[in-house]
Design an enzyme around this catalytic site. Structure first.
Site, PDB file in Angstrom:
ATOM      1  N   ARG A 103     -91.509 -40.320  50.541  1.00 43.28           N
ATOM      2  CA  ARG A 103     -91.103 -40.568  49.140  1.00 43.28           C
ATOM      3  C   ARG A 103     -91.793 -39.511  48.299  1.00 43.28           C
ATOM      4  O   ARG A 103     -93.031 -39.459  48.266  1.00 43.28           O
ATOM      5  CB  ARG A 103     -91.520 -41.972  48.700  1.00 43.28           C
ATOM      6  CG  ARG A 103     -91.467 -42.135  47.202  1.00 43.28           C
ATOM      7  CD  ARG A 103     -91.485 -43.555  46.752  1.00 43.28           C
ATOM      8  NE  ARG A 103     -90.247 -44.233  47.117  1.00 43.28           N
ATOM      9  CZ  ARG A 103     -89.886 -45.412  46.625  1.00 43.28           C
ATOM     10  NH1 ARG A 103     -90.651 -46.043  45.777  1.00 43.28           N
ATOM     11  NH2 ARG A 103     -88.746 -45.968  46.999  1.00 43.28           N
ATOM     12  N   GLN A 133     -81.772 -46.727  50.118  1.00 40.90           N
ATOM     13  CA  GLN A 133     -81.378 -47.778  49.189  1.00 40.90           C
ATOM     14  C   GLN A 133     -79.871 -48.030  49.270  1.00 40.90           C
ATOM     15  O   GLN A 133     -79.414 -49.172  49.341  1.00 40.90           O
ATOM     16  CB  GLN A 133     -81.757 -47.362  47.757  1.00 40.90           C
ATOM     17  CG  GLN A 133     -81.345 -48.378  46.694  1.00 40.90           C
ATOM     18  CD  GLN A 133     -82.117 -49.674  46.819  1.00 40.90           C
ATOM     19  OE1 GLN A 133     -83.334 -49.654  46.902  1.00 40.90           O
ATOM     20  NE2 GLN A 133     -81.416 -50.806  46.849  1.00 40.90           N
TER      21      GLN A 133
HETATM   22  N1  NVA Z   1     -84.563 -44.638  39.882  1.00 35.32           N
HETATM   23  C1  NVA Z   1     -85.778 -45.321  40.257  1.00 35.32           C
HETATM   24  C2  NVA Z   1     -85.589 -46.016  41.557  1.00 35.32           C
HETATM   25  C3  NVA Z   1     -86.786 -46.771  42.056  1.00 35.32           C
HETATM   26  C4  NVA Z   1     -86.552 -47.393  43.405  1.00 35.32           C
HETATM   27  C5  NVA Z   1     -86.927 -44.320  40.324  1.00 35.32           C
HETATM   28  O1  NVA Z   1     -86.715 -43.212  40.826  1.00 35.32           O
HETATM   29  O2  NVA Z   1     -88.022 -44.636  39.873  1.00 35.32           O
HETATM   30  N1   CP Z   2     -85.872 -49.960  45.532  1.00 42.86           N
HETATM   31  C1   CP Z   2     -87.004 -49.361  45.965  1.00 42.86           C
HETATM   32  O1   CP Z   2     -86.993 -48.285  46.563  1.00 42.86           O
HETATM   33  O2   CP Z   2     -88.136 -50.074  45.699  1.00 42.86           O
HETATM   34  P1   CP Z   2     -89.631 -49.552  45.870  1.00 42.86           P
HETATM   35  O3   CP Z   2     -89.834 -48.481  44.809  1.00 42.86           O
HETATM   36  O4   CP Z   2     -90.463 -50.753  45.623  1.00 42.86           O
HETATM   37  O5   CP Z   2     -89.803 -48.986  47.230  1.00 42.86           O
END
Ligand code: NVA
Ligand code: CP
Length: 300
Positions: A103, A133
């Site tokens: 991530r 997701q």
């Molecule tokens: N669009 C959001 C999704 C979180 C799962 C972000 O990037 O913070």
């Molecule tokens: N939807 C999602 O990716 O959640 P987290 O940010 O908690 O991993």
């Protein structure tokens, strides 16, 4: 299957459908208390440059359920935080683990990891995409509605929206996107969707977008890394809230989706999120089942 899962567009229609049906099978096995060591002696390195609840826990539990092991590696716990290159990190981790999930703030980082890794790399969210997701969301949509739907995206044209646009193009379902001016989805993604064969309708009125919709999807107005723009964004998105007035303008049996975490009272109201149309917690659960299928196909 491709070697890596960086973009939803790495998958063909038949690969996506295969992942969904495998995920259904694994979900059913878990419900029946059946756990098999499909990934015995396999390890997954999970690099987090940004926080996570669902992605972290679902990947870690997925590996444990299948007899494997997951390592949670915060960016600053690794030498990455002290300047070791992404490429060298990928080369080293490839010697220890069977796959890397990352991530990251910048999409380039996950691309660079994949370029230098001998083992599969999975994008666990970047600023451009969130393919894991969307696989969980497709599993959810398929369970509730089948895949011949109209999906209305309301709010920010962000990473989750981008991956959903690619899913709509690959699987061929209808999609409308309503965003304020200046917050439309990424141009590169729209071009890719067009080339694949179906670009979404881009609108500026959420009521037009949800007309005849089977699915309404929203996400936060300021994503991770956009905290400095928060105040400006709250103003820009005011008319794009998913509330009961908006939901009433879609089909009677519309489902409401959100990838979570939600900012209740901003992009979605409590009554909608906790109401009869909401499937948000089924979506969250499906992260586990969909990712198990991805892991099995990549390293099983
Ligand atoms: N669009 C959001 C999704 C979180 C799962 C972000 O990037 O913070
Ligand atoms: N939807 C999602 O990716 O959640 P987290 O940010 O908690 O991993």
């Amino acid at each position: 299957m491709p070697k890596h899962l960086i973009s939803l567009s790495d998958l063909s229609k038949s690969e996506i459908l295969d992942i969904l049906s495998l995920a259904e099978r694994l979900k059913d096995e878990r419900r029946r208390g059946v756990f098999r060591d499909y990934l015995k002696n396999r390890s997954l390195a999970m690099i987090f440059e940004l926080p996570s609840t669902r992605t972290r826990v679902s990947f870690e539990v997925a590996m444990a359920d299948m007899g494997g092991h997951a390592l949670h590696l915060g960016w600053n716990d690794l030498q990455l935080g002290r300047g070791e290159t992404v490429a060298d990190t990928a080369r080293v981790l490839s010697r220890y683990v069977s796959a890397i999930m990352a991530r990251v703030r910048s999409h380039e980082t996950v691309v660079e990891l994949a370029k230098n890794s001998d083992v599969p790399v999975i994008n666990g969210l970047s600023n451009l995409e969130h393919p894991c997701q969307i696989l969980a969301d497709l599993l959810t949509i398929n369970e509730k509605k089948g895949l011949d739907v109209k999906l209305a995206w309301v709010g920010d044209g962000n990473n989750v929206c981008n991956s959903m646009i690619l899913a709509s193009a690959i699987l061929g379902f209808k999609m409308s996107v309503a965003t304020p001016k200046g917050f439309e989805p990424d141009e590169r993604i729209l071009k890719m969707a067009e080339e694949i064969g179906r670009a979404p309708e881009i609108l500026s009125n959420p009521f037009d977008a949800v007309n005849e919709a089977d699915v309404i999807y929203t996400d936060v107005w300021a994503s991770m890394g956009q905290e400095a723009e928060r105040e400006e964004r709250l103003k820009a998105f005011r008319e794009f809230q998913v509330n009961s007035r908006l939901v009433e303008n879609a089909k009677d049996d519309v489902i409401v989706m959100h990838c979570l975490p939600a900012h209740r009272g901003e992009e979605i109201t409590d009554d909608v999120m906790d109401g009869k149309h909401s499937v948000v917690f089924d979506q969250a659960e499906n992260r586990l089942h969909a990712q198990k299928a991805v892991l099995l196909r990549l390293i099983g």
